[in-house]
Design a protein around this motif. Structure first.
Motif, short mmCIF file in Angstrom:
data_model
loop_
_atom_site.label_atom_id
_atom_site.label_comp_id
_atom_site.label_asym_id
_atom_site.label_seq_id
_atom_site.Cartn_x
_atom_site.Cartn_y
_atom_site.Cartn_z
N PRO A 514 0.83 -1.21 0.00
CA PRO A 514 0.00 0.00 0.00
C PRO A 514 0.86 1.26 0.00
O PRO A 514 2.00 1.26 0.49
N LEU A 515 0.32 2.30 -0.57
CA LEU A 515 0.98 3.61 -0.51
C LEU A 515 0.44 4.31 0.74
O LEU A 515 -0.73 4.66 0.81
N ILE A 516 1.31 4.47 1.73
CA ILE A 516 0.90 5.06 3.01
C ILE A 516 1.19 6.55 3.04
O ILE A 516 0.33 7.38 3.37
N ALA A 517 2.45 6.90 2.71
CA ALA A 517 2.88 8.29 2.82
C ALA A 517 2.06 9.19 1.91
O ALA A 517 1.80 8.88 0.75
N ASN A 518 1.63 10.32 2.49
CA ASN A 518 0.84 11.35 1.80
C ASN A 518 -0.50 10.84 1.29
O ASN A 518 -1.14 11.46 0.46
N LEU A 519 -0.92 9.67 1.84
CA LEU A 519 -2.23 9.14 1.51
C LEU A 519 -3.02 8.87 2.80
O LEU A 519 -4.18 9.23 2.92
N PHE A 520 -2.36 8.22 3.76
CA PHE A 520 -2.96 7.98 5.08
C PHE A 520 -2.20 8.71 6.18
O PHE A 520 -2.62 8.69 7.33
N CYS A 521 -1.10 9.30 5.84
CA CYS A 521 -0.35 10.16 6.77
C CYS A 521 0.33 11.23 5.94
O CYS A 521 0.36 11.13 4.70
N TYR A 522 0.84 12.26 6.57
CA TYR A 522 1.51 13.30 5.80
C TYR A 522 2.90 13.55 6.38
O TYR A 522 3.15 13.34 7.57
N LYS A 523 3.78 13.96 5.49
CA LYS A 523 5.15 14.25 5.91
C LYS A 523 5.22 15.71 6.33
O LYS A 523 5.13 16.62 5.49
N ASP A 524 5.36 15.89 7.64
CA ASP A 524 5.36 17.25 8.18
C ASP A 524 6.55 18.05 7.66
O ASP A 524 6.52 19.27 7.66
N THR A 525 7.58 17.33 7.24
CA THR A 525 8.77 18.02 6.74
C THR A 525 8.54 18.62 5.35
O THR A 525 9.34 19.41 4.87
N GLU A 526 7.46 18.23 4.69
CA GLU A 526 7.14 18.77 3.38
C GLU A 526 6.06 19.83 3.51
O GLU A 526 4.91 19.65 3.12
N GLY A 527 6.41 20.93 4.17
CA GLY A 527 5.46 22.04 4.30
C GLY A 527 4.20 21.65 5.05
O GLY A 527 3.10 22.03 4.67
N HIS A 528 4.37 20.85 6.14
CA HIS A 528 3.23 20.42 6.96
C HIS A 528 2.18 19.68 6.14
O HIS A 528 0.99 19.81 6.39
N GLY A 529 2.65 18.89 5.17
CA GLY A 529 1.71 18.07 4.41
C GLY A 529 1.22 18.72 3.13
O GLY A 529 0.14 18.39 2.66
N GLN A 530 2.02 19.60 2.53
CA GLN A 530 1.60 20.24 1.29
C GLN A 530 1.41 19.23 0.16
O GLN A 530 0.65 19.47 -0.77
N ARG A 531 2.10 18.08 0.26
CA ARG A 531 2.00 17.08 -0.80
C ARG A 531 1.00 15.97 -0.45
O ARG A 531 0.92 14.95 -1.12
N PHE A 532 0.23 16.16 0.61
CA PHE A 532 -0.76 15.15 1.01
C PHE A 532 -1.84 15.05 -0.06
O PHE A 532 -2.40 16.05 -0.51
N GLU A 533 -2.17 13.81 -0.49
CA GLU A 533 -3.14 13.59 -1.56
C GLU A 533 -4.14 12.50 -1.19
O GLU A 533 -4.63 11.76 -2.05
#
Length: 679
Positions: A514-533
């Motif tokens: 499964p794709l977890i990152a930026n789908l079920f969680c967000y990377k706070d280091t990337e602008g507090h989740g700017q790439r969350f989809e």
């Protein structure tokens, strides 16, 4: 002269003829009474009709009585030629009302009769007089009231013309007495009109109602009440002393028979507050006397009771009961929500918070069992934790919301149930009440018409024995289906809700991930989740969003949305922060977005060179171009990244050491020891 009965009026209305208002702020105008009139609007008062004229209530004018008639006493109506009872015809032939103190019982009387002695009449226009009440009299004819009898006199019957002085042997010291009272035995009154009675002198006696006292003859003596002369015997309540004299028994003792040689002390449980007694009185319930010869009984102290007469002691209230007053004859059960654990309790103790007593008469409070609480003291029952909360300990005062990643769909739960997969599933808020609140990846597939399989995390499956197509259905989240031999070059990508069919005969195994990152969680280091989809469309309170959760502007609250039906205000979606590829690195490190920025050389940490810098090491391929920023996370920073996954196997960086051009960064490898995200 005016009124307004309706709220919101713009003006007051003048009173109509026949009505008046004599105060400010009137709601209504009042009718003139009979015998009066008001002939104009806005009247402040009404005018009395002239002699010989009458008016009804609310009249604007008065009407003169016709010949042969005359007004009644209230000038309301004209009467015929007869004078009515309560009136008399004077010398001029006019009907006149009888004054107070007189009466006229028949029509066309020529005079009024004075009330007889013993009767009275306080009003005019009467047809009879009233008799004076007992205890009062009217001595003169024509009385308008009766006079109460003075002390020393009485009037026993109604209609008395005079009060009679009390006869000798009787008295009254009150005003308005109907009867005189007999003097008590041992006293006398020798004159009429006595206000009180006089005690007989020593050696003399009198019966009740006596006008005088009589001396006892030689060889006899008065009894203790000086009512009769006694013979030579000592009577009950007395004893004969050594000198042969009859002596009254003192308080606390008694003598039940004649010629007693001594008095007997009152037994325990009894008392005698007076002298000359023939018996002692049993202590009433709620009191006691412990010693013999008691003059009085003592009230039981709080926490104790005496349930019957004649008690020599008070008993302690049993545990679970109390007596908060002195002189209690019974103990009361402690009310539900309170207890008494020891005997002799004056009050009950409320149950402490975290415990309860459901029944009256409790000796202790029971701690709330796990799954229930009592937030306040004095509870009669424990309250079950609501769905979405839990309490795993006994005797607690509040429930705790289910943590993220857990839920409880029933009340009274000691623990919350975890989502179906603790690594890949979570809830976006605390206090979840259903498994529906759990979110995470889910893919289904079927092998050779076998039962449908479900995956919620990465897994390599053996397909070597299968010759048919395999259908994969991405129910939740996006999934990679990789060929293990070519993990990063040969793969299929299935978006949420989509299906894909693969020919199993071409492969020995498939790695499903499964794709977890930026789908079920967000990377706070990337602008507090700017790439969350991700696909989430509810905020952290479960409210429906107008759009999917995003954070295009890089706000610190992370992915958020505008809640439907509310004034615009960003509401966080509760998306957790990623751990994989932030605190550890997975695969080739292409997706790593952590903040590691040093390498280790011979045990020495060396800072990384910024990607936008060519010093001290010049490079041309890995500057933060838009492609490198988008794909590999490069930027105006010196964080470890892997923009060259075809050649290198993990995050690395150019170093600031002239002697070391580049080196892999020391970053933990993501494994089962690392969760995908922070709950």
């Amino acid at each position: 002269g005016s009124a307004s009965a309706t709220a919101g009026s713009t003006a007051c209305t003048l009173c109509a003829p026949g009505k008046f208002a004599n105060s400010t702020g009137s709601l209504n105008c009042h009718n003139c009474t009979g015998g009066t009139y008001a002939n104009s609007t806005g009247s402040l008062d009404c005018t009395a009709c002239k002699a010989g004229s009458v008016s009804k209530e609310g009249a604007a004018t008065c009407t003169a009585c016709s010949p042969g008639t005359h007004p009644d006493s209230h000038q309301v109506q004209c009467l015929g030629d007869s004078c009515y009872p309560g009136e008399f015809r004077n010398k001029n032939g006019t009907c006149v009302v009888c004054p107070a103190g007189t009466f006229s019982p028949s029509v066309n009387a020529t005079s009024c009769t004075s009330c007889a002695a013993g009767t009275f009449n306080p009003k005019t226009n009467q047809t009879s007089c009233s008799a004076c009440a007992a205890g009062s009299a009217a001595s003169a004819a024509g009385s308008i009231k009766c006079t109460p009898c003075s002390p020393g006199s009485a009037a026993p019957a109604a209609g008395s013309a005079n009060c009679t002085l009390c006869a000798p042997g009787k008295f009254t010291n009150n005003t308005g007495s109907a009867t005189c009272t007999d003097c008590a035995g041992g006293t006398y009154a020798n004159t009429t009109g006595s206000l009180d009675c006089t005690a007989c002198t020593a050696g003399s006696v009198s019966k009740a109602g006596a006008a005088k006292c009589t001396k006892c003859s030689p060889g006899t003596h008065p009894d203790s009440h000086q009512v009769q002369c006694l013979g030579d015997s000592c009577y009950p309540g007395e004893f004969r002393n050594k000198n042969g004299t009859c002596v009254v028994c003192p308080a606390g003792t008694f003598s039940p028979s004649v010629n007693a040689t001594s008095c007997t002390s009152c037994a325990a449980g009894t008392c005698s507050p007076k002298s000359n007694q023939t018996s002692c009185s049993a202590c009433s319930p709620g009191s006691f006397s412990a010693a013999t010869g008691s003059l009085s009984c003592k009230a039981c102290s709080p926490g104790h009771f005496a349930g019957k007469k004649g008690s020599s002691k008070c008993d302690a209230c049993s545990p679970g009961s109390f007596a908060d007053n002195t002189g209690s004859s019974t103990c009361s059960k402690c009310a539900a929500g309170s207890y008494s654990s020891k005997p002799a309790a004056p009050v009950c103790t409320p149950c402490a918070a975290g415990s309860a007593a459901s029944a009256a008469g409790s000796t202790k409070c029971a701690p709330c069992s796990p799954g229930s609480v009592a937030s306040r003291g004095g509870a009669t029952h424990c309250t079950q934790c609501k769905a979405g909360s839990r309490q795993d300990k006994a005797g607690q005062t509040q429930c705790s919301k289910c943590a993220k990643g857990t839920y409880s769909d029933k009340s009274g739960m000691a623990t919350c149930q975890g989502c179906r997969d603790s690594r890949t599933y979570t809830t976006y808020h605390t206090g979840a009440t259903s498994s529906e609140d759990c979110h995470g990846p889910l893919i289904r597939y079927e092998l050779e018409r076998e039962s449908v399989h479900e995956l919620t995390d990465a897994k390599t499956i053996d397909v070597s024995r299968h010759e048919h197509e395999i259908e994969f259905h991405a129910v939740s989240g996006d999934w990679f289906i990789r060929i293990p031999e070519h993990h990063y070059t040969d793969y299929h990508f299935v978006r949420q809700g989509k299906r894909i069919r693969l020919n199993a005969i071409e492969h020995k195994s498939l790695h499903i991930e499964p794709l977890i990152a930026n789908l079920f969680c967000y990377k706070d280091t990337e602008g507090h989740g700017q790439r969350f989809e991700g696909y989430q469309t509810k905020d952290y309170l479960g409210r429906q969003c107008r759009t999917q959760c995003r954070n295009y502007d890089g706000e610190e609250i992370g992915p958020h949305c505008e809640v439907a039906g509310h004034v615009y205000l960003p509401s966080p979606c509760g998306i957790p922060k990623c751990v994989w590829d932030v605190k550890c690195t997975a695969g080739s490190g292409v997706g790593y977005r952590g903040n590691a920025n040093t390498i280790s050389e011979a045990g020495i940490k060396i800072p990384c060179q910024a990607w936008n810098s060519n010093y001290p090491h010049h490079h041309s391929d890995f500057h933060p171009t838009s492609h490198n920023v988008e794909m590999y996370g490069l930027g105006h920073h010196n964080y470890c990244r892997n923009p060259d996954p075809e050649q290198l196997t993990g995050p690395w960086c150019y170093t600031t050491s002239n002697w070391v051009r580049w080196e892999y960064c020391t970053i933990p490898t993501c494994s089962d020891a690392f969760p995908y995200f922070e709950h």
